[in-house]
Design an enzyme around this catalytic site. Structure first.
Site, PDB file in Angstrom:
ATOM      1  N   LYS A  97       0.834  -1.207   0.000  1.00 51.14           N
ATOM      2  CA  LYS A  97       0.000   0.000   0.000  1.00 51.14           C
ATOM      3  C   LYS A  97       0.870   1.259   0.000  1.00 51.14           C
ATOM      4  O   LYS A  97       0.623   2.197  -0.746  1.00 51.14           O
ATOM      5  CB  LYS A  97      -0.931   0.010   1.227  1.00 51.14           C
ATOM      6  CG  LYS A  97      -1.851  -1.199   1.311  1.00 51.14           C
ATOM      7  CD  LYS A  97      -2.773  -1.140   2.521  1.00 51.14           C
ATOM      8  CE  LYS A  97      -2.054  -1.129   3.850  1.00 51.14           C
ATOM      9  NZ  LYS A  97      -1.264  -2.358   4.141  1.00 51.14           N
ATOM     10  N   ARG A 137      -9.623   0.737   9.093  1.00 47.78           N
ATOM     11  CA  ARG A 137      -9.073  -0.583   9.333  1.00 47.78           C
ATOM     12  C   ARG A 137     -10.011  -1.448  10.171  1.00 47.78           C
ATOM     13  O   ARG A 137      -9.695  -2.597  10.473  1.00 47.78           O
ATOM     14  CB  ARG A 137      -7.761  -0.407  10.087  1.00 47.78           C
ATOM     15  CG  ARG A 137      -6.672  -1.286   9.582  1.00 47.78           C
ATOM     16  CD  ARG A 137      -5.446  -0.951  10.367  1.00 47.78           C
ATOM     17  NE  ARG A 137      -4.592  -0.173   9.528  1.00 47.78           N
ATOM     18  CZ  ARG A 137      -3.302  -0.411   9.345  1.00 47.78           C
ATOM     19  NH1 ARG A 137      -2.714  -1.358   9.964  1.00 47.78           N
ATOM     20  NH2 ARG A 137      -2.592   0.325   8.569  1.00 47.78           N
ATOM     21  N   ARG A 166      11.996  -5.585   4.672  1.00 47.85           N
ATOM     22  CA  ARG A 166      11.762  -4.147   4.475  1.00 47.85           C
ATOM     23  C   ARG A 166      12.773  -3.310   5.250  1.00 47.85           C
ATOM     24  O   ARG A 166      13.136  -3.626   6.378  1.00 47.85           O
ATOM     25  CB  ARG A 166      10.343  -3.783   4.939  1.00 47.85           C
ATOM     26  CG  ARG A 166      10.112  -2.279   4.881  1.00 47.85           C
ATOM     27  CD  ARG A 166       8.676  -1.897   4.934  1.00 47.85           C
ATOM     28  NE  ARG A 166       7.991  -2.338   6.123  1.00 47.85           N
ATOM     29  CZ  ARG A 166       6.697  -2.178   6.328  1.00 47.85           C
ATOM     30  NH1 ARG A 166       5.956  -1.608   5.399  1.00 47.85           N
ATOM     31  NH2 ARG A 166       6.135  -2.597   7.433  1.00 47.85           N
ATOM     32  N   ARG A 218      11.746  -1.553  10.931  1.00 46.18           N
ATOM     33  CA  ARG A 218      10.688  -1.033  11.802  1.00 46.18           C
ATOM     34  C   ARG A 218      10.497  -1.955  12.997  1.00 46.18           C
ATOM     35  O   ARG A 218      10.616  -3.169  12.873  1.00 46.18           O
ATOM     36  CB  ARG A 218       9.372  -0.970  10.999  1.00 46.18           C
ATOM     37  CG  ARG A 218       8.972   0.422  10.624  1.00 46.18           C
ATOM     38  CD  ARG A 218       7.856   0.474   9.627  1.00 46.18           C
ATOM     39  NE  ARG A 218       6.610  -0.182  10.033  1.00 46.18           N
ATOM     40  CZ  ARG A 218       5.495  -0.134   9.322  1.00 46.18           C
ATOM     41  NH1 ARG A 218       5.454   0.531   8.176  1.00 46.18           N
ATOM     42  NH2 ARG A 218       4.405  -0.746   9.729  1.00 46.18           N
ATOM     43  N   ARG A 274       0.264  -8.959  13.564  1.00 44.86           N
ATOM     44  CA  ARG A 274      -0.386  -7.958  12.701  1.00 44.86           C
ATOM     45  C   ARG A 274      -1.278  -8.657  11.669  1.00 44.86           C
ATOM     46  O   ARG A 274      -2.364  -8.166  11.354  1.00 44.86           O
ATOM     47  CB  ARG A 274       0.674  -7.106  11.989  1.00 44.86           C
ATOM     48  CG  ARG A 274       1.302  -6.084  12.919  1.00 44.86           C
ATOM     49  CD  ARG A 274       2.592  -5.528  12.358  1.00 44.86           C
ATOM     50  NE  ARG A 274       2.403  -4.777  11.137  1.00 44.86           N
ATOM     51  CZ  ARG A 274       3.393  -4.503  10.278  1.00 44.86           C
ATOM     52  NH1 ARG A 274       4.614  -4.933  10.519  1.00 44.86           N
ATOM     53  NH2 ARG A 274       3.144  -3.799   9.200  1.00 44.86           N
TER      54      ARG A 274
HETATM   55  P1  AP5 Z   1       4.950  -1.558   1.768  1.00 42.95           P
HETATM   56  O1  AP5 Z   1       4.599  -0.757   0.571  1.00 42.95           O
HETATM   57  O2  AP5 Z   1       5.723  -0.891   2.872  1.00 42.95           O
HETATM   58  O3  AP5 Z   1       3.642  -2.280   2.346  1.00 42.95           O
HETATM   59  P2  AP5 Z   1       2.423  -1.694   3.173  1.00 42.95           P
HETATM   60  O4  AP5 Z   1       1.205  -2.392   2.660  1.00 42.95           O
HETATM   61  O5  AP5 Z   1       2.413  -0.202   3.149  1.00 42.95           O
HETATM   62  O6  AP5 Z   1       2.814  -2.267   4.591  1.00 42.95           O
HETATM   63  P3  AP5 Z   1       2.726  -1.638   6.042  1.00 42.95           P
HETATM   64  O7  AP5 Z   1       3.436  -2.622   6.938  1.00 42.95           O
HETATM   65  O8  AP5 Z   1       3.240  -0.236   6.093  1.00 42.95           O
HETATM   66  O9  AP5 Z   1       1.250  -1.660   6.300  1.00 42.95           O
HETATM   67  P4  AP5 Z   1       0.559  -1.853   7.614  1.00 42.95           P
HETATM   68  O10 AP5 Z   1      -0.809  -1.691   7.159  1.00 42.95           O
HETATM   69  O11 AP5 Z   1       0.824  -3.059   8.405  1.00 42.95           O
HETATM   70  O12 AP5 Z   1       1.256  -0.774   8.565  1.00 42.95           O
HETATM   71  P5  AP5 Z   1       0.936   0.738   8.872  1.00 42.95           P
HETATM   72  O13 AP5 Z   1       2.196   1.474   8.791  1.00 42.95           O
HETATM   73  O14 AP5 Z   1      -0.238   1.217   8.098  1.00 42.95           O
HETATM   74  O15 AP5 Z   1       5.759  -2.858   1.259  1.00 42.95           O
HETATM   75  C1  AP5 Z   1       6.300  -3.793   2.179  1.00 42.95           C
HETATM   76  C2  AP5 Z   1       7.674  -4.274   1.663  1.00 42.95           C
HETATM   77  O16 AP5 Z   1       7.500  -5.001   0.451  1.00 42.95           O
HETATM   78  C3  AP5 Z   1       8.651  -3.136   1.339  1.00 42.95           C
HETATM   79  O17 AP5 Z   1       9.939  -3.544   1.691  1.00 42.95           O
HETATM   80  C4  AP5 Z   1       8.529  -2.946  -0.182  1.00 42.95           C
HETATM   81  O18 AP5 Z   1       9.728  -2.484  -0.771  1.00 42.95           O
HETATM   82  C5  AP5 Z   1       8.188  -4.369  -0.641  1.00 42.95           C
HETATM   83  N1  AP5 Z   1       7.256  -4.398  -1.777  1.00 42.95           N
HETATM   84  C6  AP5 Z   1       6.179  -3.599  -1.986  1.00 42.95           C
HETATM   85  N2  AP5 Z   1       5.537  -3.956  -3.118  1.00 42.95           N
HETATM   86  C7  AP5 Z   1       6.225  -5.044  -3.596  1.00 42.95           C
HETATM   87  C8  AP5 Z   1       6.047  -5.893  -4.733  1.00 42.95           C
HETATM   88  N3  AP5 Z   1       5.026  -5.685  -5.587  1.00 42.95           N
HETATM   89  N4  AP5 Z   1       6.930  -6.905  -4.924  1.00 42.95           N
HETATM   90  C9  AP5 Z   1       7.957  -7.108  -4.057  1.00 42.95           C
HETATM   91  N5  AP5 Z   1       8.173  -6.319  -2.965  1.00 42.95           N
HETATM   92  C10 AP5 Z   1       7.315  -5.316  -2.737  1.00 42.95           C
HETATM   93  O19 AP5 Z   1       0.448   0.639  10.391  1.00 42.95           O
HETATM   94  C11 AP5 Z   1       1.355   0.344  11.445  1.00 42.95           C
HETATM   95  C12 AP5 Z   1       0.598   0.262  12.763  1.00 42.95           C
HETATM   96  O20 AP5 Z   1      -0.060   1.513  13.033  1.00 42.95           O
HETATM   97  C13 AP5 Z   1      -0.529  -0.769  12.834  1.00 42.95           C
HETATM   98  O21 AP5 Z   1      -0.039  -2.059  13.162  1.00 42.95           O
HETATM   99  C14 AP5 Z   1      -1.386  -0.183  13.953  1.00 42.95           C
HETATM  100  O22 AP5 Z   1      -0.840  -0.403  15.227  1.00 42.95           O
HETATM  101  C15 AP5 Z   1      -1.317   1.297  13.669  1.00 42.95           C
HETATM  102  N6  AP5 Z   1      -2.397   1.776  12.788  1.00 42.95           N
HETATM  103  C16 AP5 Z   1      -2.242   2.329  11.548  1.00 42.95           C
HETATM  104  N7  AP5 Z   1      -3.432   2.659  11.041  1.00 42.95           N
HETATM  105  C17 AP5 Z   1      -4.361   2.317  11.965  1.00 42.95           C
HETATM  106  C18 AP5 Z   1      -5.775   2.392  12.003  1.00 42.95           C
HETATM  107  N8  AP5 Z   1      -6.503   2.905  10.990  1.00 42.95           N
HETATM  108  N9  AP5 Z   1      -6.417   1.935  13.101  1.00 42.95           N
HETATM  109  C19 AP5 Z   1      -5.725   1.421  14.146  1.00 42.95           C
HETATM  110  N10 AP5 Z   1      -4.378   1.308  14.167  1.00 42.95           N
HETATM  111  C20 AP5 Z   1      -3.705   1.753  13.082  1.00 42.95           C
END
Ligand code: AP5
Length: 226
Positions: free
Chosen positions: A16, A91, A130, A163, A174
């Site tokens: 994402k 979410r 990552r 991270r 997660r």
């Molecule tokens: P990346 O693009 O970083 O993936 P992502 O989907 O953005 O993953 P996140 O871990 O950031 O999402 P998340 O939803 O768990 O965490 P968030 O930060 O929102 O890609 C991942 C890796 O793969 C990278 O190394 C990239 O280079 C590689 N890659 C990407 N595309 C690829 C491809 N096509 N092929 C190969 N490699 C690829 O949330 C973190 C925390 O915040 C949550 O756990 C929670 O505690 C809190 N939080 C956030 N939002 C909320 C909410 N709305 N409600 C409650 N808690 C929340």
């Protein structure tokens, strides 16, 4: 077409953030990633960050009421008047209902929810490798998208780190949280004909191309030109 309000949905590590950065450049709409917002708040030790940190470190979702206000303010800001891209929000079903209520209050609607899907095994591979830049959250992968210099961000030269929530046991938790609390949104938005599925299993370029095709269709449906 007047505005384009989008949500990026999908499991942790499905890409994402990677796609959100590209979309932001292409569409020129503000991009609000709740994970980035929360990590910035933790770094700056604001009240939001202090409240969120322990949940994030465990891989739990922060409570709905903590995050809903932060997103509502942004959607309501002048920079988001022509559209926005949300990543990581909503979410949970209560968050989706809060988003609906906010948009209704503003006389606006969601135009599409892009589900970027990837299976648990692929997610674990991606999150395990990552590397994230400490300054601005730019994302790399040791195998799939390596930086030019080990441990240094190509874009702003800052340090690349693992991270805290990318450790194997936290990744597993997660994913459990995603399946239990976020996956019900697939049905929630499908039922409203807002869901568009994108296979996140391809290369970043293939996923970006699929998103481009989906957006072209959405724009046509909204009565605009591509
Ligand atoms: P990346 O693009 O970083 O993936 P992502 O989907 O953005 O993953 P996140 O871990 O950031 O999402 P998340 O939803 O768990 O965490 P968030 O930060 O929102 O890609 C991942 C890796 O793969 C990278 O190394 C990239 O280079 C590689 N890659 C990407 N595309 C690829 C491809 N096509 N092929 C190969 N490699 C690829 O949330 C973190 C925390 O915040 C949550 O756990 C929670 O505690 C809190 N939080 C956030 N939002 C909320 C909410 N709305 N409600 C409650 N808690 C929340």
């Amino acid at each position: 077409m007047s505005e384009m309000n989008l949500v990026l949905l999908g499991p942790p590590g499905s890409g994402k953030g990677t796609q959100g950065e590209r979309l932001q450049e292409d569409l020129r709409f503000p991009y609000y990633a709740t994970g980035d917002i929360l990590r910035a708040a933790v770094r700056e030790q604001t009240a939001l960050g202090r409240e969120a940190k322990e949940y994030m470190d465990r891989g739990d979702l922060v409570p709905d009421e903590v995050i809903v206000g932060a997103i509502g303010e942004r959607i309501d800001s002048p920079e988001a008047a022509d559209g926005f891209i949300l990543d990581g929000f909503p979410r949970t079903v209560p968050q989706a209902e809060a988003l609906d209520a906010k948009l209704e209050q503003l006389g606006r609607v969601l135009n599409g929810v892009l589900l970027i899907d990837a299976d648990d095994e692929e997610v674990a591979r991606r999150l395990g490798g990552r590397r994230t830049c400490v300054e601005n959250g730019h994302v790399f992968h040791v195998d799939f998208n390596p930086p030019k210099r080990d441990g240094v961000c190509d874009i702003d030269g800052s340090e690349l780190v693992v991270r805290d929530d990318d450790k194997p046991d936290v990744i597993a938790h997660r994913l459990e949280q995603y399946h239990a609390k976020t996956e019900p949104l697939i049905e929630f938005y499908d039922h409203r004909s807002l869901l568009r599925r994108v296979d996140g299993g391809g290369s970043p370029e293939e996923v970006a191309a699929a998103i481009g095709r989906t957006l072209a269709t959405l724009k046509l449906e909204a009565g605009g030109t591509v």
